[in-house]
Structure formats: C-alpha cells, structure tokens
Design a protein around this motif. Structure first.
Motif, short mmCIF file in Angstrom:
data_model
loop_
_atom_site.label_atom_id
_atom_site.label_comp_id
_atom_site.label_asym_id
_atom_site.label_seq_id
_atom_site.Cartn_x
_atom_site.Cartn_y
_atom_site.Cartn_z
N GLN A 1 -13.71 -39.22 -3.10
CA GLN A 1 -15.13 -39.30 -2.77
C GLN A 1 -15.34 -39.81 -1.34
O GLN A 1 -16.26 -39.36 -0.64
N ASN A 2 -14.49 -40.74 -0.92
CA ASN A 2 -14.59 -41.22 0.47
C ASN A 2 -14.28 -40.12 1.46
O ASN A 2 -14.93 -40.01 2.51
N ILE A 3 -13.27 -39.31 1.17
CA ILE A 3 -12.94 -38.19 2.05
C ILE A 3 -14.13 -37.25 2.16
O ILE A 3 -14.50 -36.82 3.26
N LEU A 4 -14.73 -36.91 1.04
CA LEU A 4 -15.90 -36.03 1.04
C LEU A 4 -17.04 -36.63 1.85
O LEU A 4 -17.70 -35.93 2.62
N ARG A 5 -17.26 -37.92 1.65
CA ARG A 5 -18.36 -38.57 2.38
C ARG A 5 -18.12 -38.52 3.88
O ARG A 5 -19.03 -38.21 4.66
N HIS A 6 -16.89 -38.77 4.30
CA HIS A 6 -16.58 -38.74 5.73
C HIS A 6 -16.73 -37.32 6.29
O HIS A 6 -17.24 -37.13 7.40
N HIS A 7 -16.27 -36.32 5.54
CA HIS A 7 -16.41 -34.95 6.00
C HIS A 7 -17.88 -34.58 6.19
O HIS A 7 -18.25 -33.89 7.15
N LYS A 8 -18.71 -35.02 5.25
CA LYS A 8 -20.14 -34.73 5.38
C LYS A 8 -20.73 -35.43 6.60
O LYS A 8 -21.54 -34.84 7.34
N LEU A 9 -20.34 -36.67 6.83
CA LEU A 9 -20.85 -37.41 7.98
C LEU A 9 -20.42 -36.77 9.30
O LEU A 9 -21.20 -36.66 10.24
N ILE A 10 -19.16 -36.34 9.36
CA ILE A 10 -18.67 -35.66 10.56
C ILE A 10 -19.44 -34.37 10.80
O ILE A 10 -19.87 -34.08 11.92
N THR A 11 -19.64 -33.60 9.74
CA THR A 11 -20.34 -32.32 9.85
C THR A 11 -21.77 -32.51 10.31
O THR A 11 -22.26 -31.79 11.19
N ARG A 12 -22.46 -33.47 9.71
CA ARG A 12 -23.86 -33.68 10.08
C ARG A 12 -23.97 -34.19 11.53
O ARG A 12 -24.91 -33.83 12.25
N ALA A 13 -23.01 -34.99 11.97
CA ALA A 13 -23.04 -35.48 13.35
C ALA A 13 -22.79 -34.33 14.32
O ALA A 13 -23.46 -34.22 15.36
N VAL A 14 -21.84 -33.46 13.99
CA VAL A 14 -21.58 -32.29 14.85
C VAL A 14 -22.82 -31.39 14.87
O VAL A 14 -23.22 -30.89 15.93
N GLU A 15 -23.42 -31.20 13.71
CA GLU A 15 -24.61 -30.35 13.62
C GLU A 15 -25.75 -30.91 14.47
O GLU A 15 -26.48 -30.15 15.13
N ALA A 16 -25.87 -32.24 14.51
CA ALA A 16 -26.94 -32.88 15.28
C ALA A 16 -26.61 -33.01 16.75
O ALA A 16 -27.46 -33.43 17.55
#
Length: 238
Positions: free
Chosen positions: A189-204
C-alpha cells in the motif's frame, strides 16, 4: 504471505522447454534470474548444470553461459569443480544500486514534471491500477512486475531506456531485498501511495514534489534493512 525458506531444486515456475526461435542462453538466463529475484531460488540454492540442461532441454553450453552472466551480476557463486549456488543478498551491492537508481530517477522525474506529457500520466495510472489489482490478490510477483513497469515508463518517457536497462542489470540484490520486504503489512500500500504521489506531482508540473516523493519511495526498503536482516539473517551478507 510468507516467503518460503525451502530451496527448490530448480526454477519451477520458470522451467520448461524454451522457445526454439530464440537463442537458448538468454532464455535460460532470464528464467533463472527471474526465479532468483522472486526467491523461488533463494540464497543457498544449488544449481546443477546437468539438471538445468535437462530441465530446459538444452546442452550444457547455454546453461554455462547463463550462469556466467548471473555470476557477473553477483547472483550466483561459482565454486570451480565443486558447486554453483545462488548467492546471498549483498547489502553493499544493494546500496550501490539504490544510489545509482535514485541519482538517475531524481533527474528523470524533474524532466518529466517540466515537460508535462498527458499521455505519460495515462500510462502511469494504468500501471498503478494493475498494481492495485495484484495487491488485492496477494500476487507479489505480478505486483513487482507492474512496479517495474511504472518506473520503466518514466525512463521511456524521458528517452532514457538504455539507462533503465543499466539499472535493471545492477538491481538484483536490491530487488531481492524488496521481495523479502514486500509481504510486510502495509508495504504494498505504501508503494502504491508513493506511485500516486509521484504521478500527481509530475502531472501538476511540480518537480520538487515529484523528487521528494521519489526519494521517499526508493528509500523504503533500505530504511527497513535491520528488520529484514532480523527476519532473514541467513539470506543477507554485508
């Protein structure tokens, strides 16, 4: 899901006959490497050339060549005229692989955040969705494959595919540490959370946030090294 401590005689899930349209040695190498990283062949497992040749339906030459490549990556120890065994996880090599990967990926996510490619975000979200499915199913091997695909997408989008190939060739020891750590409660779950945070930061387009989340993400396993060592002392070597 616990990691088995029983050493199978050979790479069960990766065994069987090879594709005759491809060269044999690379296939033997890939299958054995995958089995070692998945801990189907845990540290200390003996690798008999004769048994592997029979298992894969090849002569001893492709097996010898595959084992030489695995030795170069530090994944097997060859004792001439005696035995070949899967090596223990070398913590020093794992730390060096982490250093290399972090240095490269910090620059890659900054570049991607600055370029803001919407098609990349779609691909990253797809990789995350697959990981979520595998996490729910407890399929750690497929989860790790999707994890690697997420990072491979970053390198590809930055036009750095050859660097991803380099990273993968140096990652055998850190990948085994990750596999040992993955069954820990909350790790997937931590890996998934980090991947989502990285993706949203790149998107922004927030390069600083993307780098911050990536650094935390890549450091997760080594930060738990003492715990992993306590659980699996027979697998690790300093």
């Amino acid at each position: 899901m616990e990691v088995s401590h029983t050493a199978p005689r050979a790479a069960s899930r990766h065994g069987g006959r090879l594709d005759r349209a491809r060269q044999a040695a690379p296939q033997v190498f890939e299958r054995l490497r995958n089995a070692i990283l998945a801990l189907e062949l845990p540290p200390g497992s003996p690798l008999s050339r004769a048994e592997l040749a029979a298992q894969f339906g090849v002569s001893s030459t492709p097996v010898r060549d595959a084992l030489m490549r695995l030795e170069e990556e530090g994944l097997v120890d060859v004792f001439p005229q005696h035995a070949t065994v899967v090596s223990r996880v070398d913590v020093g090599r794992a730390q060096q692989a982490h250093f290399l990967r972090q240095a490269l990926e910090l620059e890659i996510v900054r570049l991607l955040a600055e370029s803001r490619d919407p098609s990349l975000i779609i691909r990253l979200d797809h990789a995350i969705a697959l990981q979520q499915q595998f996490a729910r199913a407890g399929d750690f091997e497929s989860f790790m494959a999707a994890d690697n695909d997420f990072h491979a997408q970053l390198y590809a989008a930055a036009g750095k595919q050859e660097l991803w190939t380099l990273v993968r060739s140096r990652s055998g020891h850190i990948d085994r540490l990750r596999r040992l750590h993955l069954p820990s409660p909350g790790k997937a779950q931590n890996i998934l959370r980090h991947h989502k945070l990285i993706t949203r930061a790149v998107e922004a387009g927030d390069a600083d946030a993307a780098q911050r989340h990536l650094r935390t993400h890549l450091s997760g396993t080594l930060s738990e090294l003492d715990t992993i060592r306590a659980r699996h002392p027979e697998y690790l070597s300093d």
